[in-house]
Design a protein around this motif. Structure first.
Motif, PDB file in Angstrom:
ATOM      1  N   ARG A  94       0.841  -1.200   0.000  1.00 12.96           N
ATOM      2  CA  ARG A  94       0.000   0.000   0.000  1.00 12.96           C
ATOM      3  C   ARG A  94       0.880   1.256   0.000  1.00 12.96           C
ATOM      4  O   ARG A  94       0.616   2.210  -0.725  1.00 12.96           O
ATOM      5  CB  ARG A  94      -0.933   0.004   1.203  1.00 12.96           C
ATOM      6  CG  ARG A  94      -1.909   1.178   1.199  1.00 12.96           C
ATOM      7  CD  ARG A  94      -2.888   1.118   2.354  1.00 12.96           C
ATOM      8  NE  ARG A  94      -3.515  -0.166   2.543  1.00 12.96           N
ATOM      9  CZ  ARG A  94      -4.595  -0.597   1.888  1.00 12.96           C
ATOM     10  NH1 ARG A  94      -5.135   0.146   0.968  1.00 12.96           N
ATOM     11  NH2 ARG A  94      -5.112  -1.782   2.150  1.00 12.96           N
ATOM     12  N   GLU A  95       1.934   1.251   0.817  1.00 15.28           N
ATOM     13  CA  GLU A  95       2.848   2.396   0.842  1.00 15.28           C
ATOM     14  C   GLU A  95       3.578   2.549  -0.489  1.00 15.28           C
ATOM     15  O   GLU A  95       3.802   3.670  -0.936  1.00 15.28           O
ATOM     16  CB  GLU A  95       3.845   2.242   1.982  1.00 15.28           C
ATOM     17  CG  GLU A  95       3.226   2.374   3.358  1.00 15.28           C
ATOM     18  CD  GLU A  95       4.180   1.979   4.467  1.00 15.28           C
ATOM     19  OE1 GLU A  95       5.228   1.349   4.175  1.00 15.28           O
ATOM     20  OE2 GLU A  95       3.885   2.283   5.627  1.00 15.28           O
ATOM     21  N   GLN A 111       1.166   4.114  -2.877  1.00 13.26           N
ATOM     22  CA  GLN A 111       1.001   5.533  -2.572  1.00 13.26           C
ATOM     23  C   GLN A 111       2.227   6.331  -3.003  1.00 13.26           C
ATOM     24  O   GLN A 111       2.108   7.438  -3.526  1.00 13.26           O
ATOM     25  CB  GLN A 111       0.728   5.737  -1.082  1.00 13.26           C
ATOM     26  CG  GLN A 111      -0.633   5.249  -0.646  1.00 13.26           C
ATOM     27  CD  GLN A 111      -0.802   5.235   0.857  1.00 13.26           C
ATOM     28  OE1 GLN A 111       0.150   5.381   1.613  1.00 13.26           O
ATOM     29  NE2 GLN A 111      -2.045   5.018   1.304  1.00 13.26           N
ATOM     30  N   SER A 115       2.242   6.812  -6.677  1.00 13.47           N
ATOM     31  CA  SER A 115       1.211   7.766  -7.095  1.00 13.47           C
ATOM     32  C   SER A 115       1.708   9.199  -6.964  1.00 13.47           C
ATOM     33  O   SER A 115       1.351  10.060  -7.760  1.00 13.47           O
ATOM     34  CB  SER A 115      -0.052   7.588  -6.265  1.00 13.47           C
ATOM     35  OG  SER A 115      -0.607   6.328  -6.504  1.00 13.47           O
ATOM     36  N   THR A 116       2.530   9.456  -5.958  1.00 15.31           N
ATOM     37  CA  THR A 116       3.056  10.809  -5.770  1.00 15.31           C
ATOM     38  C   THR A 116       4.326  11.058  -6.558  1.00 15.31           C
ATOM     39  O   THR A 116       4.606  12.182  -6.941  1.00 15.31           O
ATOM     40  CB  THR A 116       3.327  11.084  -4.282  1.00 15.31           C
ATOM     41  OG1 THR A 116       4.276  10.146  -3.799  1.00 15.31           O
ATOM     42  CG2 THR A 116       2.041  11.004  -3.478  1.00 15.31           C
ATOM     43  N   ASN A 159      -3.931   0.338 -10.645  1.00 14.39           N
ATOM     44  CA  ASN A 159      -2.808   1.263 -10.721  1.00 14.39           C
ATOM     45  C   ASN A 159      -1.996   0.870 -11.955  1.00 14.39           C
ATOM     46  O   ASN A 159      -1.269  -0.119 -11.941  1.00 14.39           O
ATOM     47  CB  ASN A 159      -1.971   1.174  -9.448  1.00 14.39           C
ATOM     48  CG  ASN A 159      -0.839   2.167  -9.418  1.00 14.39           C
ATOM     49  OD1 ASN A 159      -0.372   2.640 -10.447  1.00 14.39           O
ATOM     50  ND2 ASN A 159      -0.391   2.474  -8.214  1.00 14.39           N
TER      51      ASN A 159
END
Length: 166
Positions: free
Chosen positions: A4-5, A8, A11-12, A81
Protein backbone atom coordinates in the motif's frame (compact mmCIF):
# COMPACT_ATOMS: atom_id res chain seq x y z
CA UNK A 1 7.40 -0.70 3.31
CA UNK A 2 4.09 -2.34 2.52
CA UNK A 3 2.52 -2.69 -0.89
CA UNK A 4 0.00 0.00 0.00
CA UNK A 5 2.85 2.40 0.84
CA UNK A 6 4.59 1.50 -2.43
CA UNK A 7 1.39 2.20 -4.37
CA UNK A 8 1.00 5.53 -2.57
CA UNK A 9 4.65 6.48 -3.19
CA UNK A 10 4.41 5.74 -6.90
CA UNK A 11 1.21 7.77 -7.09
CA UNK A 12 3.06 10.81 -5.77
CA UNK A 13 6.37 10.15 -7.52
CA UNK A 14 5.85 7.95 -10.62
CA UNK A 15 8.93 8.88 -12.66
CA UNK A 16 11.59 6.60 -11.11
CA UNK A 17 9.47 3.48 -11.60
CA UNK A 18 8.30 4.54 -15.06
CA UNK A 19 11.86 5.28 -16.22
CA UNK A 20 13.03 1.92 -14.90
CA UNK A 21 10.42 0.03 -16.91
CA UNK A 22 11.12 2.11 -20.02
CA UNK A 23 14.82 1.37 -19.58
CA UNK A 24 14.42 -2.43 -19.85
CA UNK A 25 13.16 -2.57 -23.47
CA UNK A 26 15.60 0.16 -24.48
CA UNK A 27 18.45 -1.81 -22.93
CA UNK A 28 17.32 -4.98 -24.73
CA UNK A 29 17.27 -3.08 -28.03
CA UNK A 30 20.71 -1.54 -27.38
CA UNK A 31 22.17 -4.93 -26.44
CA UNK A 32 20.69 -6.39 -29.61
CA UNK A 33 22.39 -3.71 -31.67
CA UNK A 34 25.69 -4.19 -29.85
CA UNK A 35 25.54 -7.98 -30.22
CA UNK A 36 24.62 -7.83 -33.91
CA UNK A 37 26.98 -10.11 -35.81
CA UNK A 38 28.82 -11.22 -32.67
CA UNK A 39 29.95 -14.84 -32.58
CA UNK A 40 30.18 -14.95 -28.79
CA UNK A 41 26.62 -16.14 -28.19
CA UNK A 42 27.42 -17.59 -24.77
CA UNK A 43 28.72 -14.26 -23.45
CA UNK A 44 25.64 -12.44 -24.68
CA UNK A 45 23.45 -15.17 -23.20
CA UNK A 46 24.67 -14.29 -19.72
CA UNK A 47 24.16 -10.57 -20.33
CA UNK A 48 20.64 -11.26 -21.55
CA UNK A 49 20.03 -13.56 -18.55
CA UNK A 50 20.62 -10.64 -16.18
CA UNK A 51 18.24 -8.48 -18.19
CA UNK A 52 15.61 -11.23 -18.38
CA UNK A 53 15.63 -11.74 -14.62
CA UNK A 54 15.63 -7.98 -13.97
CA UNK A 55 12.50 -7.49 -16.07
CA UNK A 56 10.68 -10.78 -15.41
CA UNK A 57 10.70 -10.72 -11.63
CA UNK A 58 8.68 -7.45 -11.41
CA UNK A 59 6.59 -8.54 -14.42
CA UNK A 60 5.69 -11.90 -12.89
CA UNK A 61 4.95 -10.16 -9.59
CA UNK A 62 2.63 -7.72 -11.39
CA UNK A 63 0.80 -10.57 -13.15
CA UNK A 64 0.40 -12.43 -9.87
CA UNK A 65 -0.75 -9.28 -8.08
CA UNK A 66 -3.29 -8.60 -10.83
CA UNK A 67 -4.65 -12.12 -10.64
CA UNK A 68 -4.91 -11.91 -6.88
CA UNK A 69 -6.58 -8.50 -6.87
CA UNK A 70 -9.06 -9.33 -9.62
CA UNK A 71 -9.91 -12.91 -8.58
CA UNK A 72 -9.78 -12.79 -4.80
CA UNK A 73 -10.10 -9.15 -3.75
CA UNK A 74 -12.65 -8.46 -6.51
CA UNK A 75 -10.89 -5.21 -7.45
CA UNK A 76 -12.48 -3.31 -10.29
CA UNK A 77 -10.44 -2.78 -13.44
CA UNK A 78 -11.20 0.94 -13.08
CA UNK A 79 -9.25 1.03 -9.81
CA UNK A 80 -6.08 -0.58 -11.21
CA UNK A 81 -2.81 1.26 -10.72
CA UNK A 82 -1.47 1.27 -14.28
CA UNK A 83 2.07 2.09 -13.23
CA UNK A 84 2.44 -0.96 -10.98
CA UNK A 85 -0.08 -3.34 -12.51
CA UNK A 86 0.28 -2.83 -16.26
CA UNK A 87 3.59 -1.13 -17.07
CA UNK A 88 5.78 -3.99 -15.65
CA UNK A 89 3.87 -6.55 -17.73
CA UNK A 90 4.13 -4.48 -20.92
CA UNK A 91 7.83 -3.85 -20.25
CA UNK A 92 8.41 -7.57 -19.67
CA UNK A 93 6.63 -8.60 -22.88
CA UNK A 94 8.41 -5.97 -25.00
CA UNK A 95 11.80 -6.86 -23.54
CA UNK A 96 11.28 -10.59 -24.09
CA UNK A 97 10.15 -10.00 -27.67
CA UNK A 98 13.22 -7.86 -28.39
CA UNK A 99 15.51 -10.45 -26.83
CA UNK A 100 13.86 -13.31 -28.74
CA UNK A 101 14.61 -11.54 -32.03
CA UNK A 102 18.36 -11.68 -31.25
CA UNK A 103 18.94 -14.90 -29.30
CA UNK A 104 16.87 -18.05 -28.69
CA UNK A 105 15.64 -18.42 -25.13
CA UNK A 106 17.22 -21.87 -24.86
CA UNK A 107 20.65 -20.14 -24.98
CA UNK A 108 19.82 -17.87 -22.05
CA UNK A 109 20.99 -19.52 -18.81
CA UNK A 110 18.19 -20.05 -16.31
CA UNK A 111 15.30 -19.10 -18.59
CA UNK A 112 13.73 -22.55 -18.17
CA UNK A 113 13.79 -22.09 -14.40
CA UNK A 114 11.99 -18.79 -14.75
CA UNK A 115 9.26 -20.28 -16.92
CA UNK A 116 8.95 -23.17 -14.48
CA UNK A 117 8.51 -20.66 -11.67
CA UNK A 118 5.80 -18.86 -13.63
CA UNK A 119 4.09 -22.19 -14.30
CA UNK A 120 4.11 -23.00 -10.60
CA UNK A 121 2.65 -19.59 -9.70
CA UNK A 122 -0.05 -19.90 -12.37
CA UNK A 123 -0.96 -23.39 -11.24
CA UNK A 124 -1.13 -22.38 -7.58
CA UNK A 125 -3.27 -19.34 -8.41
CA UNK A 126 -5.55 -21.58 -10.48
CA UNK A 127 -5.90 -24.10 -7.66
CA UNK A 128 -6.54 -21.33 -5.12
CA UNK A 129 -9.21 -19.80 -7.37
CA UNK A 130 -10.80 -23.22 -7.92
CA UNK A 131 -10.89 -23.93 -4.20
CA UNK A 132 -12.29 -20.43 -3.56
CA UNK A 133 -15.11 -20.94 -6.06
CA UNK A 134 -16.00 -24.58 -5.39
CA UNK A 135 -16.14 -24.51 -1.58
CA UNK A 136 -15.09 -28.09 -0.93
CA UNK A 137 -16.73 -29.84 1.96
CA UNK A 138 -15.39 -32.78 3.93
CA UNK A 139 -17.87 -35.11 2.23
CA UNK A 140 -17.03 -35.55 -1.42
CA UNK A 141 -17.51 -38.27 -3.97
CA UNK A 142 -14.39 -37.29 -5.90
CA UNK A 143 -11.36 -39.29 -4.78
CA UNK A 144 -8.31 -37.25 -3.86
CA UNK A 145 -6.27 -39.06 -6.51
CA UNK A 146 -8.46 -37.53 -9.24
CA UNK A 147 -7.89 -34.05 -7.83
CA UNK A 148 -4.15 -34.68 -7.72
CA UNK A 149 -4.13 -35.97 -11.33
CA UNK A 150 -6.13 -32.89 -12.39
CA UNK A 151 -3.63 -30.60 -10.70
CA UNK A 152 -0.65 -32.30 -12.36
CA UNK A 153 -2.50 -32.20 -15.71
CA UNK A 154 -3.11 -28.48 -15.27
CA UNK A 155 0.59 -27.98 -14.50
CA UNK A 156 1.58 -29.84 -17.67
CA UNK A 157 -0.96 -27.95 -19.77
CA UNK A 158 0.21 -24.57 -18.49
CA UNK A 159 3.85 -25.57 -19.07
CA UNK A 160 3.06 -26.68 -22.64
CA UNK A 161 1.16 -23.45 -23.36
CA UNK A 162 4.01 -21.35 -21.98
CA UNK A 163 6.57 -23.15 -24.16
CA UNK A 164 4.41 -22.54 -27.24
CA UNK A 165 3.97 -18.87 -26.33
CA UNK A 166 7.68 -18.09 -26.31
Amino acid sequence: MTLRELFQYTSTSPWPILLLFILFPLLAWALGEAAHGSREVVKWGYVYAVLVYAVCIPGIFAVTLNLYLFLFERQSVWEANLLLQLVPVVSMVLTLLLIKRKIPFRLIPGFGKLSGFLTLIAALMGVMWFVDKVHFYAFTYVPFVYLLVGFVGALLLIRFAWSRLF
